[in-house]
Scaffold this active site. Structure first.
Site, short mmCIF file in Angstrom:
data_model
loop_
_atom_site.label_atom_id
_atom_site.label_comp_id
_atom_site.label_asym_id
_atom_site.label_seq_id
_atom_site.Cartn_x
_atom_site.Cartn_y
_atom_site.Cartn_z
CB ALA A 1 -21.69 -6.76 -40.58
CG LEU A 2 -21.27 -6.15 -45.63
CD1 LEU A 2 -20.34 -5.41 -46.58
CD2 LEU A 2 -22.60 -6.12 -46.37
CG ASP B 1 -29.17 -20.40 -38.94
OD1 ASP B 1 -29.00 -20.96 -40.06
OD2 ASP B 1 -28.93 -19.16 -38.55
CB SER C 1 -31.82 -13.42 -44.96
OG SER C 1 -31.52 -14.62 -44.32
CD GLU D 1 -23.83 -18.31 -42.00
OE1 GLU D 1 -24.88 -18.92 -42.28
OE2 GLU D 1 -23.49 -17.10 -41.82
CG HIS E 1 -27.49 -21.17 -43.47
ND1 HIS E 1 -28.11 -19.87 -43.05
CD2 HIS E 1 -27.98 -21.31 -44.79
CE1 HIS E 1 -28.85 -19.38 -44.28
NE2 HIS E 1 -28.94 -20.56 -45.21
CG HIS F 1 -32.54 -17.65 -41.85
ND1 HIS F 1 -32.81 -18.76 -41.43
CD2 HIS F 1 -31.21 -17.41 -42.00
CE1 HIS F 1 -31.49 -19.27 -40.96
NE2 HIS F 1 -30.65 -18.65 -41.51
N1 DAL Z 1 -26.22 -15.54 -42.22
C1 DAL Z 1 -26.90 -15.77 -43.55
C2 DAL Z 1 -25.90 -15.57 -44.39
C3 DAL Z 1 -28.03 -14.97 -43.41
O1 DAL Z 1 -28.01 -14.01 -42.73
O2 DAL Z 1 -29.13 -15.27 -44.21
ZN ZN Z 2 -28.82 -19.47 -41.30
#
Ligand code: DAL
Ligand code: ZN
Length: 276
Positions: A163-164, A182, A173, A231, A234, A175
């Site tokens: 998960a990390l 994404d 994040s 990713e 992203h 985001h």
């Molecule tokens: N998946 C990217 C690292 C995020 O959670 O911001």
């Molecule tokens: Zn992302």
């Protein structure tokens, strides 16, 4: 009286002198411009000029810009496992819904910071004009609380170590800044999977997203710096100037661009009750 004969000149006499003068003029101009006589030296000067077009990113030395690296309202902000968003519950005040169009599907009605939203709409047009299909927006701005839920869900699904690598803890994040998106192109498959990087659309995004002010933030080669797995979907909006310099200098991470230390793990003081 001698009859006058019509004046006839061979073309070489008519066009020759101006041509010679033109060539001499251009040669003189080249010499004046480059301060050299031989073609070899001129070629060398041109090569030097071409090299100089890879711009140095002196932007990172500017105190004014460096102060923005911790400002979540700035496109320069750097968020990573060492750099929590400050304040941690930050919400951008310029969030706008990304416009759905012929080239962009935002049926999830997601929002981004205004400048990032416009840039994404512009990129979707470029992608479609290049014959790479319609961009789908899978995820955009995420609140602190929503990120906390996502992280907990990932821990349940994959275990903590995995998960990390896949998800940020709440407050860490990109985001949450409204500057990360994404994306996928559903008709090409591999949505939010590493194989997206091998689809034509994924490759196009890797090569062209900088023109719109985006970088692909987490590459295959950068886990030891960012702490996240690959990713290719992203995108982080950094503004056109940073993106251009990032691309022109072959930079792979924002940490490298700004001369910041790698952040593969959270600092030991990090304890987030909502996101452990
Ligand atoms: N998946 C990217 C690292 C995020 O959670 O911001
Ligand atoms: Zn992302």
């Amino acid at each position: 009286m001698p009859q006058s004969t019509p004046l006839y000149r061979r073309p070489a006499f008519v066009f020759g002198p101006p041509l010679v003068m033109a060539i001499a003029g251009v040669t003189l101009l080249i010499q004046a411009a480059f301060g050299a006589g031989s073609l070899g030296v001129v070629k060398q000067k041109l090569e030097t000029l071409a090299e100089a077009e890879t711009p140095a990113f002196t932007i990172r030395e500017s105190d004014w810009v460096r102060a923005k690296l911790t400002d979540p309202n700035s496109v320069f902000v750097v968020v990573n496992k060492h750099r929590q968003i400050n304040p941690k519950s930050f919400e951008p005040n310029d969030l706008v819904k990304v416009q759905s169009s012929k080239t962009l599907d935002n049926s999830r009605k997601l929002v981004l910071s205004q400048e990032a939203a416009s840039a994404l709409e512009e990129m979707a047009q470029g992608l479609s004009a290049a014959g790479q299909g319609k961009l789908f927006l899978n995820s955009a701005y995420r609140s602190y609380d929503y990120q906390a839920e996502l992280f907990i869900g990932k821990v349940k699904q994959y275990g903590k170590a995995e998960a990390l690598l896949k998800s940020a803890r709440a407050g860490y994040s990109e985001h949450q800044t409204g500057l990360a998106a994404d994306v996928s192109v559903p008709e090409q498959g591999c949505a939010i999977l590493a194989c997206f990087g091998n689809t034509p659309a994924g490759k196009w995004i890797h090569e062209h997203s900088w023109k719109y002010g985006f970088i692909v933030r987490y590459l295959e080669t950068t886990t030891s710096t960012t702490g996240y797995a690959y990713e290719p979907w992203h995108l982080r909006y950094v503004g056109k100037e940073v993106a251009r310099l990032y691309h022109a200098n072959g930079i792979q991470t924002l940490e490298e661009f700004w001369g910041l230390p790698p952040a593969p793990d959270y600092l030991s003081a990090t304890t987030e009750s909502t996101s452990n």
